[in-house]
Design an enzyme around this catalytic site. Structure first.
Site, PDB file in Angstrom:
ATOM      1  N   ILE A 191       7.449  14.458  -4.631  1.00 25.46           N
ATOM      2  CA  ILE A 191       8.752  14.981  -5.060  1.00 25.46           C
ATOM      3  C   ILE A 191       8.750  16.440  -4.639  1.00 25.46           C
ATOM      4  O   ILE A 191       7.726  17.122  -4.755  1.00 25.46           O
ATOM      5  CB  ILE A 191       8.913  14.866  -6.603  1.00 25.46           C
ATOM      6  CG1 ILE A 191       8.846  13.396  -7.063  1.00 25.46           C
ATOM      7  CG2 ILE A 191      10.194  15.538  -7.097  1.00 25.46           C
ATOM      8  CD1 ILE A 191      10.030  12.535  -6.690  1.00 25.46           C
ATOM      9  N   GLU A 250       0.860  -1.184   0.000  1.00 24.08           N
ATOM     10  CA  GLU A 250       0.000   0.000   0.000  1.00 24.08           C
ATOM     11  C   GLU A 250       0.894   1.232   0.000  1.00 24.08           C
ATOM     12  O   GLU A 250       1.713   1.423   0.908  1.00 24.08           O
ATOM     13  CB  GLU A 250      -0.878   0.018   1.258  1.00 24.08           C
ATOM     14  CG  GLU A 250      -1.719   1.278   1.343  1.00 24.08           C
ATOM     15  CD  GLU A 250      -2.333   1.484   2.726  1.00 24.08           C
ATOM     16  OE1 GLU A 250      -1.989   0.723   3.652  1.00 24.08           O
ATOM     17  OE2 GLU A 250      -3.127   2.416   2.864  1.00 24.08           O
ATOM     18  N   GLY A 263       9.714  11.296 -10.407  1.00 23.38           N
ATOM     19  CA  GLY A 263       8.564  10.525  -9.938  1.00 23.38           C
ATOM     20  C   GLY A 263       8.455   9.188 -10.665  1.00 23.38           C
ATOM     21  O   GLY A 263       8.138   8.164 -10.059  1.00 23.38           O
ATOM     22  N   ASN A 314      -5.618  14.954  -7.762  1.00 21.53           N
ATOM     23  CA  ASN A 314      -4.715  15.694  -8.655  1.00 21.53           C
ATOM     24  C   ASN A 314      -3.572  14.841  -9.175  1.00 21.53           C
ATOM     25  O   ASN A 314      -2.871  15.238 -10.086  1.00 21.53           O
ATOM     26  CB  ASN A 314      -4.103  16.887  -7.912  1.00 21.53           C
ATOM     27  CG  ASN A 314      -5.148  17.891  -7.558  1.00 21.53           C
ATOM     28  OD1 ASN A 314      -5.889  18.331  -8.413  1.00 21.53           O
ATOM     29  ND2 ASN A 314      -5.236  18.221  -6.280  1.00 21.53           N
ATOM     30  N   ALA A 315      -3.370  13.709  -8.537  1.00 25.35           N
ATOM     31  CA  ALA A 315      -2.221  12.894  -8.940  1.00 25.35           C
ATOM     32  C   ALA A 315      -2.645  11.658  -9.723  1.00 25.35           C
ATOM     33  O   ALA A 315      -1.800  10.841 -10.089  1.00 25.35           O
ATOM     34  CB  ALA A 315      -1.427  12.500  -7.697  1.00 25.35           C
ATOM     35  N   VAL A 340       8.151  17.021 -12.239  1.00 25.83           N
ATOM     36  CA  VAL A 340       8.027  16.945 -13.704  1.00 25.83           C
ATOM     37  C   VAL A 340       9.397  16.928 -14.384  1.00 25.83           C
ATOM     38  O   VAL A 340       9.595  17.466 -15.465  1.00 25.83           O
ATOM     39  CB  VAL A 340       7.137  18.078 -14.272  1.00 25.83           C
ATOM     40  CG1 VAL A 340       6.545  17.644 -15.610  1.00 25.83           C
ATOM     41  CG2 VAL A 340       6.016  18.423 -13.336  1.00 25.83           C
TER      42      VAL A 340
HETATM   43  C1  LIG Z   1      -0.746   8.278  -2.725  1.00 23.68           C
HETATM   44  C2  LIG Z   1      -0.369   9.687  -2.801  1.00 23.68           C
HETATM   45  O1  LIG Z   1       0.551  10.110  -2.205  1.00 23.68           O
HETATM   46  S1  LIG Z   1      -1.251  10.671  -3.843  1.00 23.68           S
HETATM   47  C3  LIG Z   1      -0.404  12.193  -3.821  1.00 23.68           C
HETATM   48  C4  LIG Z   1       0.666  12.262  -4.843  1.00 23.68           C
HETATM   49  N1  LIG Z   1       1.538  13.342  -4.527  1.00 23.68           N
HETATM   50  C5  LIG Z   1       1.280  14.637  -4.827  1.00 23.68           C
HETATM   51  O2  LIG Z   1       0.290  14.995  -5.438  1.00 23.68           O
HETATM   52  C6  LIG Z   1       2.297  15.622  -4.311  1.00 23.68           C
HETATM   53  C7  LIG Z   1       2.667  16.659  -5.328  1.00 23.68           C
HETATM   54  N2  LIG Z   1       3.157  16.072  -6.566  1.00 23.68           N
HETATM   55  C8  LIG Z   1       4.353  15.467  -6.642  1.00 23.68           C
HETATM   56  O3  LIG Z   1       5.053  15.347  -5.673  1.00 23.68           O
HETATM   57  C9  LIG Z   1       4.809  14.966  -7.989  1.00 23.68           C
HETATM   58  O4  LIG Z   1       4.314  15.791  -9.002  1.00 23.68           O
HETATM   59  C10 LIG Z   1       4.406  13.511  -8.280  1.00 23.68           C
HETATM   60  C11 LIG Z   1       4.961  12.593  -7.244  1.00 23.68           C
HETATM   61  C12 LIG Z   1       2.876  13.333  -8.334  1.00 23.68           C
HETATM   62  C13 LIG Z   1       4.976  13.144  -9.654  1.00 23.68           C
HETATM   63  O5  LIG Z   1       6.377  13.267  -9.613  1.00 23.68           O
HETATM   64  P1  LIG Z   1       7.160  13.963 -10.813  1.00 23.68           P
HETATM   65  O6  LIG Z   1       8.591  13.854 -10.564  1.00 23.68           O
HETATM   66  O7  LIG Z   1       6.599  15.312 -10.996  1.00 23.68           O
HETATM   67  O8  LIG Z   1       6.724  13.006 -11.999  1.00 23.68           O
HETATM   68  P2  LIG Z   1       7.457  12.801 -13.415  1.00 23.68           P
HETATM   69  O9  LIG Z   1       8.269  14.002 -13.738  1.00 23.68           O
HETATM   70  O10 LIG Z   1       8.151  11.502 -13.411  1.00 23.68           O
HETATM   71  O11 LIG Z   1       6.222  12.752 -14.357  1.00 23.68           O
HETATM   72  C14 LIG Z   1       5.733  11.569 -14.893  1.00 23.68           C
HETATM   73  C15 LIG Z   1       4.545  11.871 -15.772  1.00 23.68           C
HETATM   74  O12 LIG Z   1       3.414  12.119 -14.935  1.00 23.68           O
HETATM   75  C16 LIG Z   1       2.900  13.410 -15.211  1.00 23.68           C
HETATM   76  N3  LIG Z   1       2.480  13.973 -13.941  1.00 23.68           N
HETATM   77  C17 LIG Z   1       3.247  14.277 -12.901  1.00 23.68           C
HETATM   78  N4  LIG Z   1       2.475  14.751 -11.913  1.00 23.68           N
HETATM   79  C18 LIG Z   1       1.206  14.741 -12.370  1.00 23.68           C
HETATM   80  C19 LIG Z   1      -0.046  15.115 -11.808  1.00 23.68           C
HETATM   81  N5  LIG Z   1      -0.155  15.597 -10.589  1.00 23.68           N
HETATM   82  N6  LIG Z   1      -1.144  14.958 -12.580  1.00 23.68           N
HETATM   83  C20 LIG Z   1      -1.066  14.488 -13.837  1.00 23.68           C
HETATM   84  N7  LIG Z   1       0.114  14.108 -14.403  1.00 23.68           N
HETATM   85  C21 LIG Z   1       1.214  14.238 -13.674  1.00 23.68           C
HETATM   86  C22 LIG Z   1       4.037  14.180 -15.818  1.00 23.68           C
HETATM   87  O13 LIG Z   1       3.578  15.224 -16.617  1.00 23.68           O
HETATM   88  C23 LIG Z   1       4.745  13.122 -16.618  1.00 23.68           C
HETATM   89  O14 LIG Z   1       4.067  12.917 -17.836  1.00 23.68           O
HETATM   90  P3  LIG Z   1       4.888  12.518 -19.185  1.00 23.68           P
HETATM   91  O15 LIG Z   1       5.621  11.256 -18.851  1.00 23.68           O
HETATM   92  O16 LIG Z   1       3.821  12.327 -20.198  1.00 23.68           O
HETATM   93  O17 LIG Z   1       5.791  13.667 -19.435  1.00 23.68           O
END
Ligand SMILES: CC(=O)SCCNC(=O)CCNC(=O)[C@H](O)C(C)(C)COP(=O)(O)OP(=O)(O)OC[C@H]1O[C@@H](n2cnc3c(N)ncnc32)[C@H](O)[C@@H]1OP(=O)(O)O
Length: 576
Positions: free
Chosen positions: A267, A261, A277, A304-305, A273
Site C-alpha cells: 500500500i 502465490e 491492506g 517486517n510484514a 494502516v
Molecule cells: C509478499 C510480500 O509482498 S511481503 C511485503 C509486504 N509489503 C510491505 O512490507 C510493504 C510495506 N507495507 C505495506 O505496504 C503495508 O503496510 C501492508 C501491505 C503490509 C499492510 O497494509 P495496510 O493498509 O497498512 O494494512 P491495514 O491498515 O489493513 O492493517 C491491518 C493490520 O495489520 C497491521 N499491520 C500492517 N502492516 C503491518 C506490518 N508491517 N507489521 C505488522 N503489522 C502490520 C496493522 O496494524 C493492522 O492491525 P489491526 O487490524 O490490529 O489494527
C-alpha cells in the site's frame, strides 16, 4: 484447463518469450546483474505477443508511466492486595506505536528466482467479465446489505426511569471495514483485478502499482517487479481511490494446483494502516475463491510484514500438500513462507455485516439472560471530604439493586467472612472495623509508609491531582474507617489500599523512591493482610508458603515469630 506438467526443474524464464539474464541461477549474480546493468532492458523479456494490444516494448511502459500513473511518487521521501496483585502492571506498559512506518526498513530480498518453478500451462488467465466491467467484489459488497454502522437496537424497556443504552456498536476491525465498504458504495473506492491486457486504463493502474511495489519493496529489483506485474500469468488486485492506484497485490494463480502465490503486496506509504491492506486481502480472497477456484494462498512474507499476514489469517505452518506447491513458487531471502486457507463460505468482502449480525445475536441472547444492558440513573451521592457520605443512603434505595436480585439479608456481603463472628450485623461490623483498624495501624507504622500517611499536597506536587483522579492515603482511609459508614465490606478497604499503590506507581516512574516504597509496601501489606485475615478469621494456618515467610521482613518479623509461637505456622515445616 490447466496443463501443468510436473517439471520442477524448468526455469521460470522458459515461460517468457525471450527470457535472458533473468534465467541465471545464482541469486547474488542475478541480483547484481539486475542492479548494475544499466543497459539491460527494464523488461527482462520483450513482449512479442501483441494480443489485446499488449505492450511491445519497454518504451511503451515508460510512456504509460509518464502519463502520471505513479501514485507512489518519487517526491515522497519516505491485595492488600490479593491474588490478582499484578493486575496493575499494565499501567506501566505504554502502548507502542502500531507500526514502524518506515518503508526502507522493509527488507525483502530476492534470493534467487530459483527457476525451479514448474510451469502452469493455464498461465493464460481469463480476467473475469466482472472485472472488466467494473468491480465484482464491490458489487457483491453493495448487494450484501447496508453498511451503516448502526448500533444494536435495544428493546424498549418497560421499567420507568430506567435508561437503556447500546452496549457496543462494532469493534475496530468492523468499523474500518464498514467505512471502506461505504466508500466503495459511494464509488470513491474500488478494488479491481487485472492482468496485462493492454487496455490503457488498466495499464496505467498496473504501472502505478509497479511503482508502489518498487517504492515499498526497496530491496526487490525493479526489473523483477515490472516483469511479474506485467506477466500475463500474474494477476493484480488493486485498490483504486479516486481513479488512482493506492496499493495492490500481485499474485499468480496455479489453477490446477488450486493455490495462488502472492508475489508482491503493498500500500502506498501515506495510506498504510488505514485498513486498505485488510480490505485488499479480503477482496483478493473472495476473487481467488470465486473466480480462480483457489483454496490456498502461499507467500514469502517479508519479515517486517509477518504481523500483517498473521492478521490476515496466514500461518507459518504449511498444511498444503508439498506436491501441490513445491517447485512452483520462488524463494526469497529474508522472507518467511506463510500459508492461508481460503474459506469456502466466508463472505470476505462483507465480513463486517456478518460480525455485526453475530454480535447482535449474542447480545440478544445475553439480554434474555441478564439485565446488564440496563443502565440506571446514578444516585445523588454528596460526599463530604474523604468520600464519606453526608447522608446515609439506604442500600435498598439504590436504583436497580432490587431488580438485580438483591435482598436485604445480603447487606454487607463479603467474600471474606470473619469466622466465629457474631451473627448479628452490628456486632459483626464492629469486629470488621476493629480488624481494619488494626491493619491501618500496622500499615501506618511500616517504614515505607511515609509517602502514604498524608494526602499529597498540591503545593508540593502541582499536577498530581490532574493525573491522579482518585487519590487516597492512609489518613483518608482512617477517616473513612472512623466514620463507620464507608467500609461496609472488607473488599472496599482492600480496594482503597490497592488504589493507593496503583496511584503511586502510575504517577511516579520506577526509579523513584516513591515507586520503590509503593512496591515494597504493597508486598508487605499483602502478607500482612493474609496473616491478619487468617488470624482474625480464626483460621489456624498449619503451613505457610515458604516464600511468604522469607519475604517477611522487619516490621513483620515479630508477627512471624508470633505466628510461630501461636502455632499458626508449623516450625518443623517452613520456617527457617
Ligand atoms: C509478499 C510480500 O509482498 S511481503 C511485503 C509486504 N509489503 C510491505 O512490507 C510493504 C510495506 N507495507 C505495506 O505496504 C503495508 O503496510 C501492508 C501491505 C503490509 C499492510 O497494509 P495496510 O493498509 O497498512 O494494512 P491495514 O491498515 O489493513 O492493517 C491491518 C493490520 O495489520 C497491521 N499491520 C500492517 N502492516 C503491518 C506490518 N508491517 N507489521 C505488522 N503489522 C502490520 C496493522 O496494524 C493492522 O492491525 P489491526 O487490524 O490490529 O489494527
Amino acid at each position: 484447463m490447466d496443463g501443468h506438467s510436473s517439471a520442477p526443474g524448468r526455469s521460470r524464464g522458459s515461460q517468457s518469450p525471450s527470457h535472458s539474464a533473468s534465467a541465471s541461477v545464482g541469486s547474488s549474480v542475478h541480483k547484481r546483474k539486475l542492479a548494475s546493468d544499466d543497459h539491460a532492458p527494464a523488461f527482462p523479456f520483450s513482449y512479442s505477443d501483441t494480443r489485446d494490444g499488449a505492450l511491445t516494448s519497454n518504451d511503451d511502459l515508460e510512456s504509460i508511466s509518464a502519463r502520471g500513473a505513479d501514485s507512489d511518487s518519487d517526491d515522497e521521501s519516505e491485595e492488600v492486595v490479593d491474588e490478582e496483585e499484578e493486575d496493575n502492571d499494565s499501567m506501566r506498559v505504554f502502548t507502542a506505536a502500531r507500526l514502524e512506518n518506515n518503508a526502507s526498513s522493509r527488507n525483502s530480498k530476492l534470493k534467487s528466482e530459483s527457476f525451479s518453478k514448474k510451469i502452469d500451462n493455464s498461465g493464460t488467465l481469463e480476467v473475469g467479465k466482472e472485472e472488466r466491467g467494473g468491480n465484482a467484489s464491490a458489487a457483491l459488497a453493495t448487494a450484501s446489505g447496508a453498511g451503516a454502522m448502526t448500533g444494536i437496537v435495544v428493546k424498549e424497556d418497560t421499567v420507568k426511569g430506567i435508561f437503556t443504552e447500546n452496549l457496543q456498536t462494532s469493534g475496530a476491525y468492523s468499523a474500518r471495514e464498514e467505512l471502506l465498504k461505504r466508500e466503495e458504495e459511494a464509488g470513491r473506492l474500488k478494488f479491481v483485478c487485472f492482468v496485462n491486457d493492454g487496455v490503457d486504463e488498466h495499464m496505467i493502474w498496473l504501472v502505478g502499482l509497479k511503482n508502489i511495489f518498487a517504492r515499498q519493496l526497496p530491496n526487490m529489483p525493479k526489473e523483477y517487479i515490472v516483469r511479474l506485474v506485467m506477466d500475463r500469468c500474474h494477476k493484480s488486485v488493486m485498490v483504486i481511490r479516486n481513479n488512482q492506484v493506492v496499493g495492490g497485490i500481485t499474485y499468480r494463480p496455479y489453477i490446477s494446483q488450486k493455490f495462488g502465490e502472492i508475489a508482491f503486496c503493498a500500500i502506498t506509504a501515506d495510506e498504510q494502516v488505514k485498513g486498505y491492506g485488510t480490505r485488499l486481502m479480503n477482496h483478493l480472497k473472495q476473487h481467488a475463491r470465486d473466480v480462480d477456484h483457489l483454496t490456498h494462498f502461499l507467500t514469502y512474507a517479508d519479515n517486517n510484514a509477518v504481523g500483517y499476514f498473521i492478521k490476515q489469517g496466514f500461518t507459518k505452518e504449511i498444511d498444503l500438500d508439498k506436491d501441490r506447491w513445491q517447485g512452483y513458487i520462488k524463494d526469497y531471502d529474508g522472507g518467511i513462507l506463510m500459508e492461508c486457507k481460503i474459506d469456502p463460505k466466508l463472505p470476505y468482502i462483507d465480513l463486517s455485516t456478518m460480525i455485526r449480525r453475530q454480535r447482535q445475536a449474542i447480545d440478544e441472547k445475553i439480554r434474555e439472560l441478564s439485565n446488564c444492558h440496563i443502565v440506571y440513573p446514578g444516585i445523588d451521592f454528596q460526599k463530604k471530604e474523604t468520600g464519606v457520605p453526608k447522608r446515609i443512603i439506604k442500600v435498598e434505595d439504590m436504583p436497580g439493586l432490587r431488580e438485580a436480585g438483591w435482598t436485604s439479608d445480603q447487606w454487607g456481603h463479603s467474600r471474606f467472612k470473619i469466622l466465629n463472628a457474631p451473627v448479628d450485623s452490628a456486632t459483626y461490623r464492629q469486629s470488621l472495623n476493629n480488624f481494619m483498624r488494626s491493619l491501618i495501624k500496622l500499615m501506618h507504622e511500616h517504614p515505607d509508609a511515609w509517602p502514604f500517611r498524608e494526602p499529597v499536597d498540591p503545593r508540593d506536587v502541582p499536577d498530581y491531582y490532574d493525573i491522579i483522579k482518585d487519590p487516597i492515603d492512609l489518613k483518608t482511609m482512617s477517616k473513612r474507617l472512623e466514620s463507620e459508614q464507608y467500609y461496609v465490606t472488607f473488599e472496599m478497604f482492600v480496594a482503597d489500599v490497592k488504589r493507593m499503590f496503583t496511584n503511586a506507581r502510575s504517577y511516579n516512574s520506577p526509579e523513584t523512591i516513591y515507586y520503590k516504597c509503593a512496591t515494597r509496601f504493597k508486598l508487605e501489606s499483602k502478607l500482612l493482610v493474609r496473616f491478619s485475615r487468617s488470624e482474625s478469621m480464626g483460621i489456624r494456618v498449619t503451613s505457610i508458603d515458604t516464600r511468604l515467610m522469607v519475604d517477611l521482613t522487619n516490621p513483620f518479623k515479630e508477627r512471624k515469630e508470633w505466628a510461630v509461637r501461636t502455632g499458626l505456622v508449623k516450625t518443623s515445616h517452613n520456617v527457617k
